[in-house]
Write a protein that holds these residues in place. Structure first.
Motif, PDB file in Angstrom:
ATOM      1  N   THR A 135       0.843  -1.181   0.000  1.00  0.00           N
ATOM      2  CA  THR A 135       0.000   0.000   0.000  1.00  0.00           C
ATOM      3  C   THR A 135       0.886   1.241   0.000  1.00  0.00           C
ATOM      4  O   THR A 135       2.091   1.170   0.249  1.00  0.00           O
ATOM      5  N   TRP A 136       0.288   2.376  -0.284  1.00  0.00           N
ATOM      6  CA  TRP A 136       1.063   3.621  -0.336  1.00  0.00           C
ATOM      7  C   TRP A 136       1.689   3.952   1.009  1.00  0.00           C
ATOM      8  O   TRP A 136       2.749   4.585   1.069  1.00  0.00           O
ATOM      9  N   SER A 137       1.069   3.526   2.088  1.00  0.00           N
ATOM     10  CA  SER A 137       1.643   3.794   3.410  1.00  0.00           C
ATOM     11  C   SER A 137       2.922   3.000   3.657  1.00  0.00           C
ATOM     12  O   SER A 137       3.724   3.350   4.522  1.00  0.00           O
ATOM     13  N   ASP A 138       3.116   1.916   2.883  1.00  0.00           N
ATOM     14  CA  ASP A 138       4.333   1.111   3.033  1.00  0.00           C
ATOM     15  C   ASP A 138       5.532   1.700   2.291  1.00  0.00           C
ATOM     16  O   ASP A 138       6.677   1.313   2.559  1.00  0.00           O
ATOM     17  N   VAL A 139       5.272   2.609   1.361  1.00  0.00           N
ATOM     18  CA  VAL A 139       6.329   3.084   0.466  1.00  0.00           C
ATOM     19  C   VAL A 139       7.500   3.747   1.195  1.00  0.00           C
ATOM     20  O   VAL A 139       8.665   3.452   0.882  1.00  0.00           O
ATOM     21  N   PRO A 140       7.272   4.653   2.152  1.00  0.00           N
ATOM     22  CA  PRO A 140       8.428   5.311   2.793  1.00  0.00           C
ATOM     23  C   PRO A 140       9.407   4.328   3.441  1.00  0.00           C
ATOM     24  O   PRO A 140      10.623   4.437   3.234  1.00  0.00           O
ATOM     25  N   LEU A 141       8.891   3.364   4.216  1.00  0.00           N
ATOM     26  CA  LEU A 141       9.789   2.416   4.873  1.00  0.00           C
ATOM     27  C   LEU A 141      10.429   1.461   3.867  1.00  0.00           C
ATOM     28  O   LEU A 141      11.613   1.130   3.984  1.00  0.00           O
ATOM     29  N   LEU A 142       9.665   1.041   2.872  1.00  0.00           N
ATOM     30  CA  LEU A 142      10.248   0.181   1.844  1.00  0.00           C
ATOM     31  C   LEU A 142      11.382   0.903   1.122  1.00  0.00           C
ATOM     32  O   LEU A 142      12.459   0.328   0.896  1.00  0.00           O
ATOM     33  N   ALA A 143      11.150   2.158   0.784  1.00  0.00           N
ATOM     34  CA  ALA A 143      12.181   2.933   0.087  1.00  0.00           C
ATOM     35  C   ALA A 143      13.414   3.120   0.966  1.00  0.00           C
ATOM     36  O   ALA A 143      14.553   2.990   0.497  1.00  0.00           O
ATOM     37  N   ALA A 144      13.196   3.404   2.245  1.00  0.00           N
ATOM     38  CA  ALA A 144      14.325   3.638   3.153  1.00  0.00           C
ATOM     39  C   ALA A 144      15.196   2.388   3.276  1.00  0.00           C
ATOM     40  O   ALA A 144      16.433   2.464   3.211  1.00  0.00           O
ATOM     41  N   PHE A 145      14.570   1.226   3.437  1.00  0.00           N
ATOM     42  CA  PHE A 145      15.360   0.001   3.607  1.00  0.00           C
ATOM     43  C   PHE A 145      15.966  -0.470   2.285  1.00  0.00           C
ATOM     44  O   PHE A 145      17.041  -1.084   2.291  1.00  0.00           O
ATOM     45  N   VAL A 147      24.776 -13.511   9.728  1.00  0.00           N
ATOM     46  CA  VAL A 147      25.998 -12.830   9.301  1.00  0.00           C
ATOM     47  C   VAL A 147      25.831 -12.209   7.917  1.00  0.00           C
ATOM     48  O   VAL A 147      26.616 -11.350   7.524  1.00  0.00           O
ATOM     49  N   ASN A 148      24.813 -12.618   7.204  1.00  0.00           N
ATOM     50  CA  ASN A 148      24.574 -12.123   5.847  1.00  0.00           C
ATOM     51  C   ASN A 148      23.758 -10.831   5.906  1.00  0.00           C
ATOM     52  O   ASN A 148      22.633 -10.818   6.401  1.00  0.00           O
ATOM     53  N   PRO A 149      24.283  -9.714   5.382  1.00  0.00           N
ATOM     54  CA  PRO A 149      23.514  -8.458   5.421  1.00  0.00           C
ATOM     55  C   PRO A 149      22.224  -8.508   4.625  1.00  0.00           C
ATOM     56  O   PRO A 149      21.268  -7.772   4.932  1.00  0.00           O
ATOM     57  N   LEU A 150      22.164  -9.380   3.611  1.00  0.00           N
ATOM     58  CA  LEU A 150      20.935  -9.503   2.823  1.00  0.00           C
ATOM     59  C   LEU A 150      19.768  -9.953   3.691  1.00  0.00           C
ATOM     60  O   LEU A 150      18.605  -9.619   3.411  1.00  0.00           O
ATOM     61  N   THR A 151      20.048 -10.700   4.751  1.00  0.00           N
ATOM     62  CA  THR A 151      18.997 -11.165   5.664  1.00  0.00           C
ATOM     63  C   THR A 151      18.187 -10.000   6.214  1.00  0.00           C
ATOM     64  O   THR A 151      16.947 -10.061   6.288  1.00  0.00           O
ATOM     65  N   TYR A 152      18.858  -8.934   6.581  1.00  0.00           N
ATOM     66  CA  TYR A 152      18.177  -7.815   7.234  1.00  0.00           C
ATOM     67  C   TYR A 152      17.392  -6.967   6.235  1.00  0.00           C
ATOM     68  O   TYR A 152      16.406  -6.328   6.613  1.00  0.00           O
ATOM     69  N   VAL A 153      17.805  -6.965   4.982  1.00  0.00           N
ATOM     70  CA  VAL A 153      17.005  -6.300   3.955  1.00  0.00           C
ATOM     71  C   VAL A 153      15.735  -7.108   3.700  1.00  0.00           C
ATOM     72  O   VAL A 153      14.629  -6.557   3.636  1.00  0.00           O
ATOM     73  N   SER A 154      15.892  -8.429   3.561  1.00  0.00           N
ATOM     74  CA  SER A 154      14.733  -9.292   3.329  1.00  0.00           C
ATOM     75  C   SER A 154      13.738  -9.222   4.481  1.00  0.00           C
ATOM     76  O   SER A 154      12.518  -9.111   4.264  1.00  0.00           O
ATOM     77  N   GLU A 155      14.251  -9.258   5.703  1.00  0.00           N
ATOM     78  CA  GLU A 155      13.371  -9.231   6.870  1.00  0.00           C
ATOM     79  C   GLU A 155      12.655  -7.892   7.024  1.00  0.00           C
ATOM     80  O   GLU A 155      11.484  -7.841   7.421  1.00  0.00           O
ATOM     81  N   ALA A 156      13.339  -6.805   6.698  1.00  0.00           N
ATOM     82  CA  ALA A 156      12.708  -5.482   6.801  1.00  0.00           C
ATOM     83  C   ALA A 156      11.582  -5.340   5.775  1.00  0.00           C
ATOM     84  O   ALA A 156      10.485  -4.848   6.104  1.00  0.00           O
ATOM     85  N   LEU A 157      11.826  -5.782   4.543  1.00  0.00           N
ATOM     86  CA  LEU A 157      10.776  -5.712   3.526  1.00  0.00           C
ATOM     87  C   LEU A 157       9.626  -6.660   3.870  1.00  0.00           C
ATOM     88  O   LEU A 157       8.452  -6.345   3.646  1.00  0.00           O
ATOM     89  N   ARG A 158       9.956  -7.809   4.441  1.00  0.00           N
ATOM     90  CA  ARG A 158       8.916  -8.771   4.828  1.00  0.00           C
ATOM     91  C   ARG A 158       8.052  -8.200   5.963  1.00  0.00           C
ATOM     92  O   ARG A 158       6.840  -8.466   6.019  1.00  0.00           O
ATOM     93  N   GLY A 216      13.710  -2.041  13.820  1.00  0.00           N
ATOM     94  CA  GLY A 216      14.828  -1.349  14.464  1.00  0.00           C
ATOM     95  C   GLY A 216      16.103  -2.167  14.430  1.00  0.00           C
ATOM     96  O   GLY A 216      17.197  -1.635  14.187  1.00  0.00           O
ATOM     97  N   LEU A 217      15.970  -3.477  14.661  1.00  0.00           N
ATOM     98  CA  LEU A 217      17.139  -4.347  14.613  1.00  0.00           C
ATOM     99  C   LEU A 217      17.700  -4.422  13.192  1.00  0.00           C
ATOM    100  O   LEU A 217      18.930  -4.400  12.995  1.00  0.00           O
ATOM    101  N   CYS A 218      16.820  -4.495  12.209  1.00  0.00           N
ATOM    102  CA  CYS A 218      17.274  -4.529  10.813  1.00  0.00           C
ATOM    103  C   CYS A 218      18.017  -3.252  10.449  1.00  0.00           C
ATOM    104  O   CYS A 218      19.073  -3.292   9.796  1.00  0.00           O
ATOM    105  N   ALA A 219      17.485  -2.111  10.866  1.00  0.00           N
ATOM    106  CA  ALA A 219      18.135  -0.836  10.559  1.00  0.00           C
ATOM    107  C   ALA A 219      19.497  -0.738  11.231  1.00  0.00           C
ATOM    108  O   ALA A 219      20.475  -0.283  10.617  1.00  0.00           O
ATOM    109  N   ALA A 220      19.575  -1.153  12.495  1.00  0.00           N
ATOM    110  CA  ALA A 220      20.855  -1.087  13.216  1.00  0.00           C
ATOM    111  C   ALA A 220      21.891  -2.016  12.579  1.00  0.00           C
ATOM    112  O   ALA A 220      23.065  -1.644  12.422  1.00  0.00           O
ATOM    113  N   ALA A 221      21.471  -3.226  12.203  1.00  0.00           N
ATOM    114  CA  ALA A 221      22.405  -4.171  11.586  1.00  0.00           C
ATOM    115  C   ALA A 221      22.910  -3.653  10.244  1.00  0.00           C
ATOM    116  O   ALA A 221      24.111  -3.713   9.952  1.00  0.00           O
TER     117      ALA A 221
END
Length: 281
Positions: free
Chosen positions: A160-170, A230-241, A254-259
């Motif tokens: 949805t449009w409300s998801d766009v800002p966080l999706l774009a940021a991550f 240990v894989n940084p891709l994990t935190y991108v996938s988890e944030a989008l999920r 928050g954990l995804c952003a910090a990692a």
């Protein structure tokens, strides 16, 4: 003729307040944007080829695992919601990584095109930053293209449009990490070893990045869960999920952003050090 008359006849330079006039220096920002625009312009001329290169693998991954296996009854329809965020993350991360590493290897070893960039009125570090920014832009385009393709393949798009800002940021943060990781590989790995390194790194990166499964679901496979962490891709996938499929178990944002911020600092510093070392060779 008197001394006073001689002095009066000699024209004096204009007053400068005791400071010698400076020669105008080109703007650093202008030089940076000129390099960036040149790369963007070249990509625009090869846009179709670029899109085919970066989305072909994620599209087939989404089609086979999210559509074919679902139609055959081997996976449930809900699995597409788990897979889609990971595929989008994979498209952005790998595009940023590959579009930084491979051009750097070519520029430093074969074409020597990097020498022209180093002659620009820019600090060496900003030349490296321009490479990272450009690869990030390409990664964002690849991720953006994946959304209409995903809607076409799966028949729906849980955004949805409300998801766009966080999706774009991550997506931006994950692409920066991928580009920085590509900078490390492109500057520390020898040109004759880059294909071997990619073969060794790319497959584990693909299958331990939580793109096909949620990371919290690996509790019974603790050792594999640690490897995926240990894989940084994990935190991108988890944030989008977390944004696209909030009902699926996922890591906190928050954990995804910090990692990702930590990975960006580590790979960013290493990449700049490696770029400066290669530039001075």
């Amino acid at each position: 003729m008197s001394t006073e008359t001689t002095r009066a006849a000699v024209p004096l330079p204009p007053a400068t307040g005791g400071v010698a006039p400076r020669t105008a220096r080109p703007s650093v920002w202008r030089a940076f944007t000129a390099l960036l625009w040149r790369d963007v312009f070249v990509t625009g001329r090869e846009f179709v080829t670029f899109v085919l290169q970066v989305v072909l693998q994620p599209v087939f991954l989404l089609f086979v695992f999210g559509k074919v296996l679902t139609e055959l009854g081997f996976t449930s329809a809900a699995y597409a919601d788990v897979l889609l965020p990971g595929v989008v993350a994979l498209a952005a991360f790998l595009t940023a990584l590959q579009n930084t590493a491979f051009p750097l290897v070519i520029d430093f070893s074969f074409t020597k095109e990097i020498e022209d960039r180093l002659l620009a009125p820019l600090p060496t570090a900003l030349v490296a930053v321009e490479k990272i920014v450009f690869s990030t832009l390409r990664a964002l385009v690849a991720a953006l293209v994946m959304f209409p393709i995903s809607w076409w393949v799966l028949g729906s798009l849980p955004v949805t449009w409300s998801d766009v800002p966080l999706l774009a940021a991550f997506l931006v943060l994950g692409s920066l990490v991928g580009a920085s990781m590509g900078m490390v590989m492109g500057t520390f790995v020898k040109p004759n070893r880059i294909n071997v390194v990619f073969a060794v790194v790319l497959t584990p990166l693909l299958f331990t990045g939580s793109t096909q499964f949620p990371w919290p679901a690996l509790e019974q496979l603790r050792w594999f869960q640690v490897v995926c962490a240990v894989n940084p891709l994990t935190y991108v996938s988890e944030a989008l999920r977390a944004e696209m499929a909030p009902d699926v178990p996922h890591l906190p944002l928050g954990l995804c952003a910090a990692a990702l911020a930590g990975f960006l600092v580590v790979f960013g510093v290493l990449g700049l050090v490696g770029f400066r070392r290669r530039a001075l060779d």
